[in-house]
Design an enzyme around this catalytic site. Structure first.
Site, PDB file in Angstrom:
ATOM      1  CE  LYS A 113     -30.365 -38.995  33.804  1.00 23.93           C
ATOM      2  NZ  LYS A 113     -30.641 -38.271  32.570  1.00 23.93           N
TER       3      LYS A 113
HETATM    4  C1  LIG Z   1     -31.011 -38.760  31.284  1.00 23.31           C
HETATM    5  C2  LIG Z   1     -31.585 -37.761  30.340  1.00 23.31           C
HETATM    6  C3  LIG Z   1     -32.485 -38.142  29.330  1.00 23.31           C
HETATM    7  C4  LIG Z   1     -32.860 -39.595  29.076  1.00 23.31           C
HETATM    8  O1  LIG Z   1     -33.611 -40.132  30.118  1.00 23.31           O
HETATM    9  P1  LIG Z   1     -33.874 -41.711  30.209  1.00 23.31           P
HETATM   10  O2  LIG Z   1     -34.585 -41.925  31.472  1.00 23.31           O
HETATM   11  O3  LIG Z   1     -32.518 -42.324  30.195  1.00 23.31           O
HETATM   12  O4  LIG Z   1     -34.648 -42.093  29.039  1.00 23.31           O
HETATM   13  C5  LIG Z   1     -33.039 -37.154  28.536  1.00 23.31           C
HETATM   14  N1  LIG Z   1     -32.693 -35.859  28.702  1.00 23.31           N
HETATM   15  C6  LIG Z   1     -31.820 -35.454  29.653  1.00 23.31           C
HETATM   16  C7  LIG Z   1     -31.476 -34.003  29.766  1.00 23.31           C
HETATM   17  C8  LIG Z   1     -31.236 -36.391  30.511  1.00 23.31           C
HETATM   18  O5  LIG Z   1     -30.358 -35.984  31.458  1.00 23.31           O
END
Ligand SMILES: *Cc1c(COP(=O)(O)O)cnc(C)c1O
Length: 497
Positions: A113
């Protein structure tokens, strides 16, 4: 470049407006009216560009109302030494059998993120200035763990912004809770909600559209905005690392010939990260298959295989919690592009999803989906087995989300025999989900202290604990607010005014 809405093609806004608003007033998501074609070969051959240069170049194709200087400032402010040296912003690690692990967790909160949320605050504050509102932006976030911390870290002490994060009191890990409640910054607030993630999410959505509260904010010269992945400003930074990974593979001689296709595997929940890879493909990146990996919440696996999206199913709490989701908001953008920009069809499907929890995109679209995507899922036992197998066979320690990707990729190779080079998106550091990761390798006492477990993982793997995680144990807790879901609006008032 202009942006329109997935639910109304008559909408036309510039990128600053799309980013400042987050969501179109008709309830649709902003999408670019055309997809810029990106000549990655020319860039690769002529410049030894670094990650930041490539980011500026790719962003400039989509955010045409930003000047080159503005984009440079934003990108350089985002991808600092918090990510380590430049070649470590999003490193591509070579593994066995034509696998390449794209590590997206070298940012300050140890999950992918950061790749978008370190940049979004800079894009958002400039967007708000460009749109001329002059208001202070109040970011509200409901989080199941990773987004909240990454957003706090991104917006901490950013002038002109305030941020409030709501998390489910018992729905996040201890580490995730500590990461949030110890957050520094004069403009940040954190509050636990007595309920689950859906309660927090519903509460935030209600506040966004609460006319009384919107008026009170306006009286204080403030306006709400969103930092979750429906915001275009979060998607476009994610396109960069897919293109960058291919350029890295070409530069390092891992590709045999120019334009050699590759696969990308993405463990996904909200369909955000995989959608960014789809945009990279539309821009001309030679992607053979986009492989969509889900945990036991396999609504996307079923959809991509059958064309029927049906959220009427049991919600599973898994060891890959950031993918525990049954409504994948960003799928709406894929449907828009794949249907040939048919906003009426998208609006109908979304209406059906709201009223019946289900829609069917029909045989033609299902065939098209099958050309671009391959989808699979695995349960917690398979996830743990994959962590162990990867560690024993290759000495590589991965987190639970990445393991879902690796397991589904294994299924893909078994089903298709395809041995094309494949990039697997690794979305979190194994230290962030340490009890589940260590528990996959050995028998684990459930009472054991989490920092103990983190230290042991470091010894076993020979990898250093990311500094921000190591430092957590000594940090004072700043936020102890707790409220019921129906008290969230009052909590916002208390924290802001
Ligand atoms: C948010 C997240 C995901 C999923 O990502 P999306 O964009 O919602 O598909 C996968 N792995 C981790 C560690 C995350 O924080």
């Amino acid at each position: 470049m202009r942006y329109t809405s997935t639910r109304d093609n008559s909408v036309r806004v510039d990128s600053a407006t799309a980013i400042a608003r987050g969501i179109s007033p008709d309830g649709g998501l902003y999408v670019p009216e055309e997809i810029p074609q990106y000549d990655y070969r020319a860039l690769c051959q002529t410049v030894k560009a670094d990650y930041r240069d490539r980011a500026i170049d790719i962003l400039s194709r989509f955010l045409t109302d930003f000047t080159a200087d503005e984009l440079r400032e934003c990108v350089y402010a985002a991808y600092t030494d918090k990510f380590g040296a430049d070649d470590e912003v999003a490193p591509v690690v070579s593994a066995n059998d034509n696998k390449y692990i794209l590590e997206l967790w070298h940012g300050p909160t140890s999950a992918f993120k950061d790749m978008a949320l370190q940049l979004l605050p800079h894009l958002l504050t400039r967007s708000v200035k460009k749109t001329g509102s002059g208001k202070e932006t109040v970011i509200l976030v409901a989080t199941s763990g990773d987004t909240g911390k990454a957003a706090l870290e991104g917006f901490s002490d950013v002038p002109g912004t305030r941020i409030i994060v709501f998390y489910p009191e018992d729905g996040v890990s201890n580490i995730q809770k500590l990461q949030m409640t110890t957050q520094l910054g004069e403009n940040v607030s954190v509050c636990a909600v007595r309920g689950n993630f859906d309660d927090a999410q519903t509460g935030v959505k209600r506040i966004f559209t609460d006319p009384a509260l919107i008026d009170e904010l306006a009286a204080h010269n403030m306006a709400f905005s969103s930092a979750n992945s429906i915001n275009w400003g979060r998607l476009v930074p994610q396109i960069v690392y897919y293109i960058n990974s291919y350029l890295e593979l070409m530069e390092n001689g891992e590709m045999d010939y120019e334009d050699e296709p590759f696969n990308i595997v993405i463990p996904t929940g909200n369909f955000g990260n995989i959608l960014a890879a789809y945009y990279a493909k539309l821009m001309g990146l030679p992607v053979k298959k986009l492989i969509c990996a889900s945990n036991a919440n396999n609504v996307l696996t079923d959809f991509l295989r059958t064309g029927v999206y049906d959220r009427n199913r049991t919600f599973h709490t898994t060891i890959s919690p950031s993918m525990d989701i049954l409504i994948s908001s960003n799928l709406e953008r894929l449907l828009y592009h794949m249907s040939g920009c048919d906003c009426n069809a998208v609006r109908n499907w979304m209406e059906q999803l709201k009223t019946t929890g289900r829609y069917d995109v029909g045989a033609d679209m299902t065939r098209q989906l099958g050309e671009v995507f391959w989808a699979g899922c695995c349960d917690d036992a398979q996830t743990k087995q994959e962590i162990r197998a990867m560690f024993e066979a290759e000495g590589y320690l991965c987190d639970t989300h990445t393991a879902v990707g690796l397991n589904v990729y294994r299924q893909y190779v078994e089903a298709t025999g395809d041995t094309t080079p494949t990039v697997i998106a690794s979305t979190a550091s194994p230290f962030k989900f340490a009890p589940s990761v260590l528990g996959s390798l050995t028998e684990l006492d459930p009472q054991r202290n989490e920092f103990d477990i983190i230290s042991e993982l470091s010894v076993i793997s020979g990898c250093a604990v990311p500094t921000p995680l190591a430092e957590l144990s000594g940090k004072p807790v700043r936020f102890t607010n707790v409220c019921n879901p129906d008290e969230m609006a009052d909590m916002v008032r208390r924290l802001l005014f």
